[in-house]
Each structure stands twice: as structure tokens, then as C-alpha cells.
Design a protein around this motif. Sequence first.
Motif, mmCIF file in Angstrom:
data_model
loop_
_atom_site.group_PDB
_atom_site.id
_atom_site.type_symbol
_atom_site.label_atom_id
_atom_site.label_comp_id
_atom_site.label_asym_id
_atom_site.label_seq_id
_atom_site.Cartn_x
_atom_site.Cartn_y
_atom_site.Cartn_z
ATOM 1 N N LEU A 132 -5.612 0.504 9.650
ATOM 2 C CA LEU A 132 -4.960 0.438 10.941
ATOM 3 C C LEU A 132 -3.462 0.166 10.819
ATOM 4 O O LEU A 132 -2.753 0.179 11.812
ATOM 5 C CB LEU A 132 -5.608 -0.670 11.794
ATOM 6 C CG LEU A 132 -7.052 -0.418 12.238
ATOM 7 C CD1 LEU A 132 -7.591 -1.639 12.939
ATOM 8 C CD2 LEU A 132 -7.150 0.806 13.115
ATOM 9 N N VAL A 133 -2.995 -0.121 9.621
ATOM 10 C CA VAL A 133 -1.601 -0.479 9.410
ATOM 11 C C VAL A 133 -0.914 0.613 8.604
ATOM 12 O O VAL A 133 -1.398 1.013 7.550
ATOM 13 C CB VAL A 133 -1.486 -1.825 8.675
ATOM 14 C CG1 VAL A 133 -0.018 -2.192 8.488
ATOM 15 C CG2 VAL A 133 -2.211 -2.910 9.447
ATOM 16 N N SER A 134 0.214 1.105 9.112
ATOM 17 C CA SER A 134 1.051 2.030 8.358
ATOM 18 C C SER A 134 2.391 1.353 8.115
ATOM 19 O O SER A 134 3.034 0.894 9.056
ATOM 20 C CB SER A 134 1.257 3.332 9.134
ATOM 21 O OG SER A 134 1.880 3.072 10.370
ATOM 22 N N ALA A 135 2.797 1.251 6.845
ATOM 23 C CA ALA A 135 3.994 0.491 6.502
ATOM 24 C C ALA A 135 4.874 1.293 5.556
ATOM 25 O O ALA A 135 4.389 2.135 4.792
ATOM 26 C CB ALA A 135 3.613 -0.847 5.863
ATOM 27 N N THR A 136 6.169 1.018 5.633
ATOM 28 C CA THR A 136 7.152 1.622 4.744
ATOM 29 C C THR A 136 8.035 0.514 4.182
ATOM 30 O O THR A 136 8.683 -0.200 4.945
ATOM 31 C CB THR A 136 8.028 2.642 5.491
ATOM 32 O OG1 THR A 136 7.193 3.674 6.022
ATOM 33 C CG2 THR A 136 9.046 3.262 4.553
ATOM 34 N N ALA A 137 8.030 0.339 2.853
ATOM 35 C CA ALA A 137 8.848 -0.670 2.196
ATOM 36 C C ALA A 137 9.801 0.035 1.241
ATOM 37 O O ALA A 137 9.375 0.810 0.394
ATOM 38 C CB ALA A 137 7.965 -1.665 1.438
ATOM 39 N N LEU A 138 11.091 -0.224 1.398
ATOM 40 C CA LEU A 138 12.110 0.445 0.597
ATOM 41 C C LEU A 138 13.206 -0.531 0.214
ATOM 42 O O LEU A 138 13.389 -1.575 0.857
ATOM 43 C CB LEU A 138 12.747 1.607 1.380
ATOM 44 C CG LEU A 138 11.863 2.806 1.736
ATOM 45 C CD1 LEU A 138 12.621 3.738 2.665
ATOM 46 C CD2 LEU A 138 11.425 3.550 0.495
ATOM 47 N N THR A 139 13.920 -0.181 -0.842
ATOM 48 C CA THR A 139 15.167 -0.850 -1.210
ATOM 49 C C THR A 139 16.259 0.207 -1.171
ATOM 50 O O THR A 139 16.197 1.193 -1.905
ATOM 51 C CB THR A 139 15.079 -1.496 -2.601
ATOM 52 O OG1 THR A 139 14.040 -2.476 -2.597
ATOM 53 C CG2 THR A 139 16.393 -2.168 -2.959
ATOM 54 N N ILE B 130 9.089 -1.672 7.311
ATOM 55 C CA ILE B 130 8.742 -1.354 8.694
ATOM 56 C C ILE B 130 7.248 -1.061 8.734
ATOM 57 O O ILE B 130 6.780 -0.139 8.066
ATOM 58 C CB ILE B 130 9.540 -0.144 9.213
ATOM 59 C CG1 ILE B 130 11.043 -0.416 9.110
ATOM 60 C CG2 ILE B 130 9.153 0.174 10.652
ATOM 61 C CD1 ILE B 130 11.901 0.796 9.398
ATOM 62 N N ALA B 131 6.498 -1.840 9.503
ATOM 63 C CA ALA B 131 5.041 -1.697 9.573
ATOM 64 C C ALA B 131 4.615 -1.521 11.015
ATOM 65 O O ALA B 131 5.054 -2.262 11.901
ATOM 66 C CB ALA B 131 4.342 -2.906 8.949
ATOM 67 N N VAL B 132 3.762 -0.522 11.265
ATOM 68 C CA VAL B 132 3.205 -0.267 12.589
ATOM 69 C C VAL B 132 1.718 -0.570 12.541
ATOM 70 O O VAL B 132 0.983 -0.009 11.732
ATOM 71 C CB VAL B 132 3.431 1.192 13.026
ATOM 72 C CG1 VAL B 132 2.834 1.430 14.406
ATOM 73 C CG2 VAL B 132 4.920 1.521 13.024
ATOM 74 N N GLU B 133 1.290 -1.472 13.408
ATOM 75 C CA GLU B 133 -0.106 -1.916 13.390
ATOM 76 C C GLU B 133 -0.700 -1.806 14.780
ATOM 77 O O GLU B 133 -0.112 -2.295 15.759
ATOM 78 C CB GLU B 133 -0.195 -3.365 12.897
ATOM 79 C CG GLU B 133 -1.619 -3.917 12.885
ATOM 80 C CD GLU B 133 -1.670 -5.357 12.404
ATOM 81 O OE1 GLU B 133 -2.771 -5.920 12.367
ATOM 82 O OE2 GLU B 133 -0.608 -5.903 12.073
ATOM 83 N N ASP B 134 -1.856 -1.170 14.881
ATOM 84 C CA ASP B 134 -2.576 -1.098 16.147
ATOM 85 C C ASP B 134 -3.325 -2.401 16.380
ATOM 86 O O ASP B 134 -3.812 -3.039 15.452
ATOM 87 C CB ASP B 134 -3.577 0.061 16.141
ATOM 88 C CG ASP B 134 -2.874 1.415 16.119
ATOM 89 O OD1 ASP B 134 -1.717 1.465 16.581
ATOM 90 O OD2 ASP B 134 -3.463 2.381 15.615
#
Length: 210
Positions: A17-24, A113-117
Motif C-alpha cells: 500500500l506504500v509507494s516511496a522514492t528515496a534519493l540523494t 517521498i512516500a505515498v500511503e493509502d
Amino acid sequence: MKLTILSVGLFASLVSLVSATALTYKIGANEKACFYAAPEKKGAKIAFYFAVQSGGSFDINYEVTGPGGKVILDGEKERQGDFVFTANEIGEYKFCFDNEMSTYSEKFVDFEIAVEDEVRAQLPSKQGSTPEQTSALEESIYKISGQLSTIARNQKYFRTRENRNFSTVRSTESRIVNFSVIQCFMMVCMGALQVFVVRFFFQGARKGYV
């Protein structure tokens, strides 16, 4: 054993249920960089985390805007931030970092940035188990998920502290080396000046005797 399999399945459905993007990302001087996230449903939770790892005074300007251009979050000269807000509209949310205040310092920013329902997965009921047992197991799994998120945030915090301290050590080391080189150069110049003065005095004394 069956109950363990059910709990693992529920935990996997929570992760899905969680889509996340982690970057440097390296932001150059006078640069503005923007990133986007698009929730598919209204009411989704959007988590935004950032931390300046190195460069300048470890600060950055940031701004978060919604689909209609409305500013949701903003700040100036912030070192790090951790926010969660509700997406009331469907569309693209823009997350921008602004380093236009720096004339020559580039900065490394670690962000996620994480999007969670908010929809909770339903745990399949086991034959012979009561609803109270199923609910207790479900709450335990959500509690574990929350604790894992806390651990992840603490790891990010300690990583940021480590990077900043390492950057400070490198800066201090560079200053010590530069100061030592200048000090050695000044000592050589002082020695040469003293030799020149002594020779000048002796040459003057010889001329006086002649």
C-alpha cells in the motif's frame, strides 16, 4: 503455522500500500530542483523527509505545492524536515529544493517521498479463531510496522549526523593543513629576512673599518 502465514501475508499487503522514492541529489549553486508525486486516491497520506548531508551551512530552501499551485509546506534555510500531510486532491504534488542563496556551494540532499493509502488490509479469518484474536494480531502487525518506520527515521537521522560530522572534520582538516603551510612559509620568510638583516649589518661594519 497457518496463523504465521496469514500474518506474513497481511504484512506484505501493508507494504504494497506504500509507494516511496528515496534519493540523494546534488544541488548546484543557484539551482532549483523539483520532484513530483501523484497519489491515485483522495485522502492518501504523503510523507516527505529531507536532510542536507553536506555543503555550505547544511541548509536549503524547500517548497511543497499541490495540484492547484497552493503552497502546502515551505521553509528557508532548513537543515532537515520530516512531514506528513493528507492529499485532498488527486494530481501532481511538487516538491522543490532551492539553492539559489548559495553562490558557489553545492549541496547533497537526502530525501524521501512516500505515498500511503489509509485503507487497511483485512486479515483472512482462520477457522476456529475469534474476531478478537484476529483484531489483536492485526493491531500487533500495525504496531510493528510503526516501530519499523521509527527505526528507519532514526537511522536516517544518525546517517545525517554522521555525514555532517564527517564533512566538518574534513573542513577542519583542510583548514589545519592550510594554516600549517602558511605558518611554514612565514617561518621561512622570517628566517630569510633575519639572514638578510644580519648580512646587511656586517657589510655596513666592514665598510666602516675601511
